[in-house]
Design a protein around this motif. Structure first.
Motif, PDB file in Angstrom:
ATOM      1  N   THR A 293       0.826  -1.209   0.000  1.00 49.29           N
ATOM      2  CA  THR A 293       0.000   0.000   0.000  1.00 49.29           C
ATOM      3  C   THR A 293       0.858   1.256   0.000  1.00 49.29           C
ATOM      4  OG1 THR A 293      -1.783  -1.139   1.191  1.00 49.29           O
ATOM      5  CG2 THR A 293      -1.774   1.265   1.265  1.00 49.29           C
ATOM      6  N   LEU A 296       2.237   1.641  -3.480  1.00 48.41           N
ATOM      7  CA  LEU A 296       1.230   2.141  -4.431  1.00 48.41           C
ATOM      8  C   LEU A 296       0.934   3.614  -4.190  1.00 48.41           C
ATOM      9  CD1 LEU A 296      -1.268  -0.875  -4.474  1.00 48.41           C
ATOM     10  CD2 LEU A 296       0.570  -0.347  -6.084  1.00 48.41           C
ATOM     11  N   MET A 301      -1.129   5.537  -7.140  1.00 43.86           N
ATOM     12  CA  MET A 301      -2.200   4.696  -7.680  1.00 43.86           C
ATOM     13  C   MET A 301      -3.494   4.982  -6.922  1.00 43.86           C
ATOM     14  SD  MET A 301      -2.333   0.547  -8.176  1.00 43.86           S
ATOM     15  CE  MET A 301      -1.081   0.608  -9.464  1.00 43.86           C
ATOM     16  N   ARG A 306      -6.193   0.084  -6.445  1.00 43.49           N
ATOM     17  CA  ARG A 306      -5.677  -0.763  -5.360  1.00 43.49           C
ATOM     18  C   ARG A 306      -6.625  -1.921  -5.071  1.00 43.49           C
ATOM     19  NH1 ARG A 306      -3.597   3.639  -0.827  1.00 43.49           N
ATOM     20  NH2 ARG A 306      -2.605   5.085  -2.290  1.00 43.49           N
ATOM     21  N   LEU A 309      -6.254  -4.494  -7.639  1.00 42.70           N
ATOM     22  CA  LEU A 309      -5.028  -5.253  -7.425  1.00 42.70           C
ATOM     23  C   LEU A 309      -5.213  -6.294  -6.326  1.00 42.70           C
ATOM     24  CD1 LEU A 309      -2.047  -5.722  -8.023  1.00 42.70           C
ATOM     25  CD2 LEU A 309      -1.501  -3.923  -6.370  1.00 42.70           C
TER      26      LEU A 309
END
Length: 328
Positions: A293, A296, A301, A306, A309
């Motif tokens: 996290t 990202l 992102m 997320r 993903l």
């Protein structure tokens, strides 16, 4: 007539590595965690320091506890989608009741919905044989509606984060997160329960072969009811810890942790089909997702990407598990 001696064929290197990893599932998880930390350090030099490690642990602990709920229910072939709602309810009730009530009373009031939802889940799954996904999703929606109704009754009184929850959620002692004072005994208890107690063995047995477990005289509904009550109580405790970390009560406080909690359990090696897994791998899975996290976030992102993903991770690991089962 002599029989020719059979010369054993050498095992290919790739197969040996695969077997080694399968026998020691924590090793690839640790390697993946180290790789992510190295990538993070390369992208943002100097980010990996004592402060970052402490913050990573603080945010990984609530996820790891909720993932523990998923691990235990998934061992029986189930799942608990109500943990986010339970955690949110406990946190919101605690923050609003502590304004006018003694903290001990507010704590009891905050944990009551957790016990009630866990009991309803357990009876629905264990007695009436409702599928765990449907049952826990239904109680999650009901709990969310009840929380919205409750919010209207306490708007005027406001909310307050108890000092001891803020200390537990965000505090550091000699650079070590105070939340570990709660998490370490809790994690040790879960690991001990799953590996050393009859109840833990029953969870594995139910997930491995429910019919055989029933024929052996195990009262399935009692095991399942106790399991979902424990899961909800853990979720309630997570909510109290999480609100001390976030310091902002809301009606969707812990909901974003539901999918990552499932992903952490799956990454940690727990099979969604039941009968296989453990909590140690789940803890490492929660750390992996927390570091991911952060990575990202650095890559900017968006939240939607997320979630996509995390969903892909669950699908990929499940497909990999099915392939391993077929090969065996």
């Amino acid at each position: 007539m002599s029989n020719a001696a059979t010369i054993p064929q050498p095992i290919p290197f790739g197969r040996r590595v695969k077997r080694f990893m399968a026998d020691r599932p924590l090793i690839p998880l640790i390697i993946l965690l180290v790789i992510l930390v190295v990538i993070l350090q390369i992208l943002r030099p100097g980010i990996v320091n004592e402060r970052w490690i402490a913050n990573t642990i603080k945010f990984a602990i609530p996820l790891a506890i909720l993932a523990g709920c998923q691990t235990m229910t998934m061992l029986t072939g189930g799942i608990d989608l109500s943990v986010g709602t339970v955690a949110t309810m406990s946190a919101f009730i605690m923050a609003t009741q502590v304004v006018n009530q003694d903290p001990a009373v507010a704590f009891l009031l905050a944990m009551m919905p957790a016990v009630l939802i866990g009991l309803v889940n357990g009876i629905g799954v264990g007695v009436f044989r409702v599928h765990p996904l449907i049952m826990t999703l239904g109680t999650s929606l009901i709990g969310t509606g009840c929380l919205q109704v409750y919010q209207r009754t306490v708007i005027a009184s406001g909310a307050k984060i108890p000092d001891f929850l803020a200390w537990l959620g965000t505090g550091l002692t000699y650079g070590i997160p105070n939340a570990l004072l709660l998490f370490v005994p809790l994690a040790a208890l879960i690991v001990f329960t799953l590996s050393r107690t009859g109840f833990g063995r029953l969870l594995y047995a139910v997930g491995d072969n429910e019919r055989a477990t029933r024929l052996s005289g195990v009262r399935y509904w009692q095991v399942i009811t106790a399991l979902y009550v424990i899961s909800s109580v853990l979720a309630g405790i997570t909510g109290l810890l999480y609100i001390g970390l976030i310091k902002a009560p809301s009606l969707s406080l812990a909901e974003p942790l539901v999918l990552p909690s499932v992903a952490a359990a799956v990454i940690g090696g727990t099979s969604i089909f039941g009968g296989r897994g453990g909590y140690t791998g789940t803890i490492i899975g929660a750390l992996i997702l927390t570091v991911l996290t952060t990575l990202l976030t650095i890559l900017q992102m968006p939240e939607g990407a997320r979630r996509i993903l995390f969903g892909l991770i669950v699908l990929f690991v499940t497909a990999a598990y099915l392939r391993i089962v077929e090969e065996r």
